[in-house]
Design an enzyme around this catalytic site. Structure first.
Site, PDB file in Angstrom:
ATOM      1  N   GLU A 258      31.120  96.827  94.279  1.00 48.54           N
ATOM      2  CA  GLU A 258      30.599  97.826  94.746  1.00 48.54           C
ATOM      3  C   GLU A 258      30.140  97.832  96.337  1.00 48.54           C
ATOM      4  O   GLU A 258      30.192  98.698  97.260  1.00 48.54           O
ATOM      5  CB  GLU A 258      29.408  98.248  93.737  1.00 48.54           C
ATOM      6  N   ASP A 259      29.574  96.601  96.406  1.00 49.55           N
ATOM      7  CA  ASP A 259      28.913  96.458  98.059  1.00 49.55           C
ATOM      8  C   ASP A 259      29.948  95.544  98.943  1.00 49.55           C
ATOM      9  O   ASP A 259      29.586  95.783 100.122  1.00 49.55           O
ATOM     10  CB  ASP A 259      27.614  95.750  97.816  1.00 49.55           C
TER      11      ASP A 259
END
Length: 752
Positions: free
Chosen positions: A96-97
């Site tokens: 996600e990051d």
């Protein structure tokens, strides 16, 4: 060594040391579960996470890597998960990051880890403004439940750490995260039997949503701790002696009810902390039941129960036997409430070490005992099967899906039997029709009535524990829209909706055409944005629901004229305040826009210089001093709600991206409408005394007084105009002192 991974420029010496300590704590806890190359794989996951998050910091200023390390520790220490879950916890944010992909994860750790990480990764927030990104993300996460329950367990560990570190977040973010937690994560923890985590999540929700209430109860529990411990020792002395004389090996756990639970009781019962009699429970844990003798557990618990109730008189209405019929999350225990020699009611819980382990650690603890007794995991396995059935319906909107799923999380259940004695566990409030659908979809669809304990009753009849139900059917019967009013189980709702869909297709098509023609006549663009605004304006769950309402004639085409007028009025407000339309699509864009225009990223309520139009919501009537938030509606501008408003949970948990910071301006000098609820012993002059305090002593304007008296007890509501919460508290204190007054409290929601 860990130090090789840590690059000097990213961490201080103290931080490097802390990272080592946390990583070693994980390995120490995991040691009994490690096999083969597990340790190597955990190390690899740690190294990847360190590299991926090296430039990231949390809002508190701490290195981001602390978060995955803590989530991994919660997984192993507090939930009891194994090496695969530790690896996934360490990696849960990397896709996600960072630039890492799911393919990269699969290459290093295999398809199982990839699948779990995928379930933990949020989907991109590319929805239209009226849709709920949160609901879509909940849906994605929950869809993995029937495949691998570890996705949910790791997500709960992730949420628990986020709640523990919520202090550093902005106020609107605190509210969004706290309400998501109470809406879906705390019920999930309960459903999976993670009592400790569920309790902590609920307490942390209260800490941030209603901090004053949390602080007051926490202080009172702390100050009464010594007295409580002395009481438990005195209460248990005779029971302990008799248990020892009977050669029963045991230990005692005395714990207060958690703060959220106490706060709920105070609200529901309209009483004070001092008047809650069952502030704590005493738990008697029977030790050392070997796995091969688990069939002896039940007899041992009833023997202990007999000793307790020989010593103290039990309340017959408060016996709960979850040993003979465990809860559907696998919880097993005997609960009784007995009268102590001091005249106080005490709740006593009796269970074995295995039962306590399952009660505290939930689903993960079941694996320890799997195979020892095939019935131990049956309730949870049945629930997972029910979840699979809920997931089968793919046509529901995300919001509808979440509502249906939450219906499966409620802890209160009803036990009913078929004519042949088969047990069916349903959600409390279930009807004859719910029971019919539980047996089979075809039986539900053809159900016309039921015989409950031999008596003919309608399909809407609500079942009670122990009812024996026979379903009556006819060939010509078919589901109707009316059925949705009284069924409560997800299975019944889903099957009825599926049956109605074919029939409703014509109405949906007609409705779409009606809207399209009317928009054209009024000169409005038939765009996705307009449809989203219409859906929100008419409060419909999705487009199909909107079209169906027009096609069926529930909403008349002329209503679109009012929609157009209100939309144009909102556009004029934005133009007047020099705020662009897209500022109202999310909290972030709004905060940027008003900071640029007004120099402050918060809505200042009562500040005439800010010149931002807003409405104080009528569902909770906020007054200065209340903890509030602003909500960007699709059509009605900004609405201001109290954080404990009855509607706040849904708004904050589904549309957190539309919540803006709001605070009361110091220049507010205006009276606001609020409602006070009264209860007491009726007497001559009571109304006069109430009016005297309101009008003469405090000079408060009263809008209305409504009082009903029955058998010497009166109940009523007063609508008054107050300046702020301090003014309100002073009025409540004064009214409480009136002779015969029993209860005075502000109503959470009221109509103006």
């Amino acid at each position: 060594m860990v130090a090789k991974v840590i690059e000097k420029e990213y961490y201080s010496e103290a931080e490097k040391k802390e990272i080592k300590i946390r990583y070693r704590a994980i390995l120490k806890e995991a040691q009994p579960y490690l096999q083969g190359d597990d340790k190597v794989q955990i190390r690899k996951a740690f190294n990847i996470s360190m590299e991926a998050h090296k430039e990231m910091r949390r809002k508190s200023g701490e290195p981001y890597i602390y978060h995955p390390l803590e989530v991994a520790l919660i997984c192993i220490q507090e939930i009891g998960l194994g090496p695969t879950s530790i690896i996934c916890a360490l990696l849960h944010d990397v896709v996600e990051d960072t630039e890492l992909t799911l393919d990269d994860i699969e290459k290093d750790f295999g398809p199982k880890v990839r699948r779990i990480i995928d379930g933990l990764t949020k989907i991109a927030e590319n929805f239209e403004q009226s849709q709920s990104a949160q609901a879509e993300n909940f849906r994605k996460m929950l869809l993995t439940l029937s495949e691998d329950v570890r996705v949910i367990l790791i997500k709960l560990a992730d949420r628990l750490h986020n709640m523990r570190t919520l202090k550093s977040m902005a106020r609107n973010s605190q509210l969004k995260i706290a309400h998501e937690t109470i809406y879906i994560y705390a019920p999930l923890a309960h459903r999976l039997g993670l009592y400790q985590i569920k309790s902590e999540l609920e307490d942390l929700y209260l800490k941030y949503n209603e901090p004053d209430i949390y602080k007051t109860i926490a202080q009172k529990l702390k100050s009464s701790k010594k007295k409580r411990e002395e009481f438990i020792e005195t209460f248990m002395a005779p029971i302990s002696k008799r248990l020892k004389d009977s050669n029963i090996d045991f230990f005692i756990k005395g714990r207060p009810k958690h703060i959220f639970s106490i706060a709920n009781k105070i609200k529901k019962q309209g009483t004070s902390f001092e008047n809650i009699y069952d502030l704590f429970a005493i738990r008697i844990i029977l030790k050392g039941t070997p796995i091969e003798k688990l069939d002896k557990e039940k007899a041992a618990c009833w023997q202990a129960y007999s000793i307790v109730t020989d010593e103290y008189r039990p309340n017959p209405d408060r016996l709960k036997d979850w040993i003979s019929t465990p809860r559907s999350n696998g919880y097993e225990s005997l609960h009784t409430t007995v009268m102590s020699h001091t005249g106080a009611w005490v709740e006593v819980q009796i269970r074995t070490e295995r039962m306590d382990d399952v009660a505290e650690r939930g689903y993960a603890a079941h694996w320890k005992y799997k195979g020892a007794n095939t019935n131990l995991n049956k309730p949870l396995d049945q629930w997972i099967n029910q979840v699979r059935e809920t997931l089968e319906s793919k046509d529901n909107s995300a919001m509808e899906f979440i509502e249906d799923f939450r219906g499966n999380l409620y802890n209160e259940e009803v036990f009913a039997f078929s004519p042949k004695g088969d047990l069916k566990v349903l959600r409390k409030g279930a009807t004859v029709l719910d029971f019919a659908y539980e047996i089979h979809t075809e039986i539900g669809s053809k159900c016309t009535a039921g015989k409950v304990n031999g008596h003919l009753l309608p399909i809407s009849h609500v079942l009670r524990n122990g009812d024996q139900v026979e379903i009556l059917t006819t060939k010509n019967q078919k589901p109707s829209e009316d059925w949705l009013r009284f069924v409560v189980t997800s299975k019944a709702k889903g099957r009825i909706k599926e049956a109605l869909k074919e029939e409703n297709k014509t109405y949906v098509t007609d409705g779409k055409e009606i809207i399209s023609k009317k928009l054209k006549i009024m000169g409005l663009e038939n765009s996705l944005e307009t449809m989203n605004q219409l859906r929100a304006y008419f409060n419909k769950k999705d487009y199909s629901d909107l079209y169906y309402s027009f096609g069926k004639g529930y909403i008349l085409p002329d209503k679109l004229r009012r929609f157009k007028a209100e939309r144009e009025a909102q556009a004029n407000i934005r133009l007047k305040n020099n705020i662009e339309d897209d500022a109202f699509t999310s909290a972030k864009s709004f905060e940027r826009a008003i900071k640029k225009s007004k120099g402050n990223d918060s809505l200042l309520i009562g500040d005439d210089l800010q010149k931002l139009d807003y409405t104080l919501s009528q569902c909770c009537n906020p007054i200065p001093g209340d903890d509030v938030f602003g909500f960007l509606t699709v059509n009605e501008g900004i609405k201001v709600h109290r954080t404990n408003c009855p509607n706040s949970q849904q708004l904050l948990s589904h549309y957190g991206n539309r919540v803006i910071k709001a605070q009361w301006s110091s220049q507010v000098e205006k009276a606001y409408l609020a409602t006070i609820e009264l209860k007491g012993v009726d007497r001559v002059g009571m109304i006069q005394d109430i009016s005297k305090i309101i009008s003469e002593e405090l000079h408060i304007n009263m809008r209305g007084l409504n009082v009903n008296t029955e058998d010497g007890v009166f109940q009523g509501e007063i609508k008054v105009f107050v300046f702020d919460t301090k003014h309100m508290e002073k009025l409540v204190r004064k009214l409480t002192k009136i002779k015969g007054m029993d209860k005075v409290s502000r109503v959470r929601n009221s109509e103006s």
